[in-house]
Design an enzyme around this catalytic site. Structure first.
Site, PDB file in Angstrom:
ATOM      1  N   GLU A 195       0.885  -1.263  -0.178  1.00  0.00           N
ATOM      2  CA  GLU A 195       0.035   0.044  -0.251  1.00  0.00           C
ATOM      3  C   GLU A 195       0.820   1.242   0.024  1.00  0.00           C
ATOM      4  OE1 GLU A 195      -3.602   1.771   2.535  1.00  0.00           O
ATOM      5  OE2 GLU A 195      -2.785   0.062   3.137  1.00  0.00           O
TER       6      GLU A 195
ATOM      7  N   GLU B 263      -6.226  -9.275   4.151  1.00  0.00           N
ATOM      8  CA  GLU B 263      -5.297  -8.582   4.739  1.00  0.00           C
ATOM      9  C   GLU B 263      -5.221  -9.539   6.469  1.00  0.00           C
ATOM     10  OE1 GLU B 263      -5.693  -4.328   6.255  1.00  0.00           O
ATOM     11  OE2 GLU B 263      -6.355  -3.817   4.154  1.00  0.00           O
TER      12      GLU B 263
ATOM     13  N   ASN C  95     -12.204  -1.253  -0.312  1.00  0.00           N
ATOM     14  CA  ASN C  95     -11.521  -1.762   0.905  1.00  0.00           C
ATOM     15  C   ASN C  95     -12.355  -1.179   2.189  1.00  0.00           C
ATOM     16  OD1 ASN C  95      -8.959  -2.533   2.419  1.00  0.00           O
ATOM     17  ND2 ASN C  95      -9.501  -0.286   3.159  1.00  0.00           N
ATOM     18  N   GLU C  96     -12.674  -2.273   2.957  1.00  0.00           N
ATOM     19  CA  GLU C  96     -13.253  -1.728   4.333  1.00  0.00           C
ATOM     20  C   GLU C  96     -14.238  -0.810   4.415  1.00  0.00           C
ATOM     21  OE1 GLU C  96      -9.775  -1.353   6.935  1.00  0.00           O
ATOM     22  OE2 GLU C  96      -9.225  -3.333   6.770  1.00  0.00           O
TER      23      GLU C  96
ATOM     24  N   ASN D  23      -6.792   1.505   2.926  1.00  0.00           N
ATOM     25  CA  ASN D  23      -7.192   2.683   3.264  1.00  0.00           C
ATOM     26  C   ASN D  23      -7.000   3.673   2.280  1.00  0.00           C
ATOM     27  OD1 ASN D  23      -8.417   1.440   5.453  1.00  0.00           O
ATOM     28  ND2 ASN D  23      -7.206   2.560   6.992  1.00  0.00           N
TER      29      ASN D  23
ATOM     30  N   TYR E 238      -6.293  -8.547  12.358  1.00  0.00           N
ATOM     31  CA  TYR E 238      -4.940  -8.340  13.061  1.00  0.00           C
ATOM     32  C   TYR E 238      -5.270  -8.888  14.612  1.00  0.00           C
ATOM     33  CZ  TYR E 238      -4.182  -5.567   8.710  1.00  0.00           C
ATOM     34  OH  TYR E 238      -4.008  -5.259   7.609  1.00  0.00           O
TER      35      TYR E 238
END
Length: 502
Positions: free
Chosen positions: A26, A291, A171-172, A71, A243
């Site tokens: 990223e 991720e 993304n997210e 992000n 995570y």
């Protein structure tokens, strides 16, 4: 303290898709600038790609790399990163509060992927943009020529299409931190419409819809249900992100966290299958765990970063031995569902919560988590076998009945090998292990690789890059019966036991 693993060649989970060993780059911190790209570095090639970093990446055999975010992608205009570098704009990057110089963009990324021996996995911006920009990006990247966007790529020096086959739809998008965050209904509709036009431009591509941003999100799993209800027919995968961190300094509980990952994967599979049943669809949706990692060490340092600089050190976790053990168990968790988890991306590849660290202008070294990632990528290709595990257990703060033994076996028929990956979660005692391989006939031991340390907090640094490194002095032996293996797994250790069949 005695553990047993039984595997049979005819009892299989599924084939490993090599893309399960993917990673992520990223525009964040020093992942790109000072990581994979550093013109003027002693090892840099004519395009500014660091050769020392590329050598370490090739050592893992990374099959696919997700880009440009994260992000970052939700505020990114892909046009800023193509064409003559001297004409590219500098932008305020809001996701990470930095300045993005756009010296590295789509063309550079595709060139880097080819040199690194990996494939690109491109994300489109569904935060501030939508279907129109996404289909233009596919046309620019994949259409041969003869249209405005494809001819612009040719004009930029790329006569042949980039041929990017895997695409992430944002993304997210359920995260309030995300630029252009959306409700499940809003995202499901735009994902479906974006997917339609992208596939109309190139029907050969595969698309990944955004799942919830993490297991602990209040939107999970209702988000997945709603999004898939609206987009199931248009997409091929749904993403998972997770995570873990040992913030409470409770190592026994930390090493049990992969049990939560097991449950997370199971819940997403159940949701996918519910929508399949509801729609009476013949299509089985697969998972992209794009991720995953340990992430918590750098949180305090990141809170002190001054905004609006270019590529400041961000998310630079220095990983220790116990982190490597959990990473090994997370890889085992994904292999346990190799029938459905077909892609995954360790976040990230260089400098930013990464297995590889660099010094700008200086050297590069392997973090502790590099090793389980490398071992599974190199040796974990083939068919995953159903693991029948007998193990003593313990209770942790978040989980009860945690097996001290976490293990999986992979049969590579082409190579004529079986590899056992095993973690001993016990913090103070070794774990005797027997592995029943009688269904395979005769075999011989190739090697027993061990990653261990007397200090759970031991880490690799520039000054001591090999403080935690694997050795091949493991004690596995073929049992006298010839039908199995016997080994003693050291306390808090990662183990790779390889046998040659025949």
């Amino acid at each position: 303290m005695q553990a047993k693993l039984i595997v049979d060649k005819d009892f299989t989970i599924g084939e490993v898709d090599k893309r399960i060993y993917g990673s992520f780059i990223e525009h964040l911190g020093r992942a790109v600038y000072g990581g994979i790209y550093e013109p003027g570095h002693p090892s840099a090639d004519e395009q500014g790609f660091r050769g020392d970093v590329m050598e370490l990446i090739r050592g893992i055999d990374v099959p696919i790399v997700r880009y440009p975010g994260g992000n970052f992608v939700s505020g990114y205009n892909w046009e800023d990163g193509v064409g003559p570098v001297e004409l590219r704009p500098r932008r305020l990057e809001l996701a990470w509060r930095t300045v993005e110089p756009n010296l590295f963009g789509l063309g550079e990324f595709v060139d880097w992927c080819r040199k690194a021996g990996t494939a690109p996995m491109m994300a489109v911006n569904l935060g501030t943009r939508g279907p129109e920009e996404a289909r233009q990006l596919v046309e620019y990247s994949n259409h041969p020529s003869g249209t405005y966007w494809s001819d612009l790529r040719v004009q930029h020096g790329y006569k042949a299409p980039h041929a990017i086959k895997t695409w992430c739809l944002g993304n997210e998008m359920d995260g309030p931190w995300q630029i252009g965050a959306k409700t499940a209904e809003e995202y499901g509709r735009i994902a479906a419409e974006t997917a339609k036009v992208m596939k109309w431009v190139d029907p050969s591509i595969e698309l990944v819809a955004c799942g919830s941003s993490a297991l602990g999100m209040p939107t999970f799993p209702e988000w997945e249900r709603t999004v898939l209800d609206l987009s199931y027919n248009e997409v091929d995968y749904i993403s998972l992100h997770q995570y873990y961190g040992n913030r409470d300094k409770d190592s026994a509980n930390f090493l049990a966290q992969s049990m939560g990952m097991d449950a997370f994967i199971g819940s997403v599979i159940a949701t996918c299958d519910y929508i399949q049943a509801k729609k009476r669809s013949k299509k089985k949706l697969h998972l992209s765990f794009d991720e995953w990692n340990v992430w918590y060490h750098s949180n305090e340092a990141d809170s002190r970063i001054e905004p609006w600089s270019v590529a400041p050190p961000q998310l630079e976790d220095v990983y220790n031995h116990e982190d490597a053990l959990l990473v090994g168990s997370m890889l085992i968790s994904m292999l346990k569902r190799a029938d459905r988890v077909k892609m995954a991306c360790m976040a990230q590849l260089v400098n930013v919560i990464a297995p590889i660290m660099t010094e700008t202008g200086g050297g590069a070294w392997k973090q502790t988590i590099y090793y389980p990632y490398m071992h599974t990528s190199i040796f974990g290709r083939g068919t995953v076998l159903v693991p029948l595990v007998e193990s003593p257990k313990y209770d942790a703060k978040d989980y009860t009945d945690v097996p001290y033994l976490d293990a999986i076996a992979v049969h590579n028929a082409e190579a004529g090998e079986v590899t056992v990956f095993a973690v001993n979660r016990h913090l103070s005692e070794s774990l005797p292990l027997s592995v029943d391989l009688r269904s395979f006939g005769s075999f011989r031991l190739i090697e027993h690789i061990v990653l261990e340390s007397d200090d759970l907090k031991a880490a690799n640094t520039k000054a001591a890059p090999d403080r935690v490194a694997p050795h091949t002095r493991g004690n596995a032996v073929v049992e006298s019966s010839g039908s199995g293996l016997a080994a003693s797994l050291g306390k808090a250790s990662w183990n790779v036991i390889r046998v040659k069949l025949g």
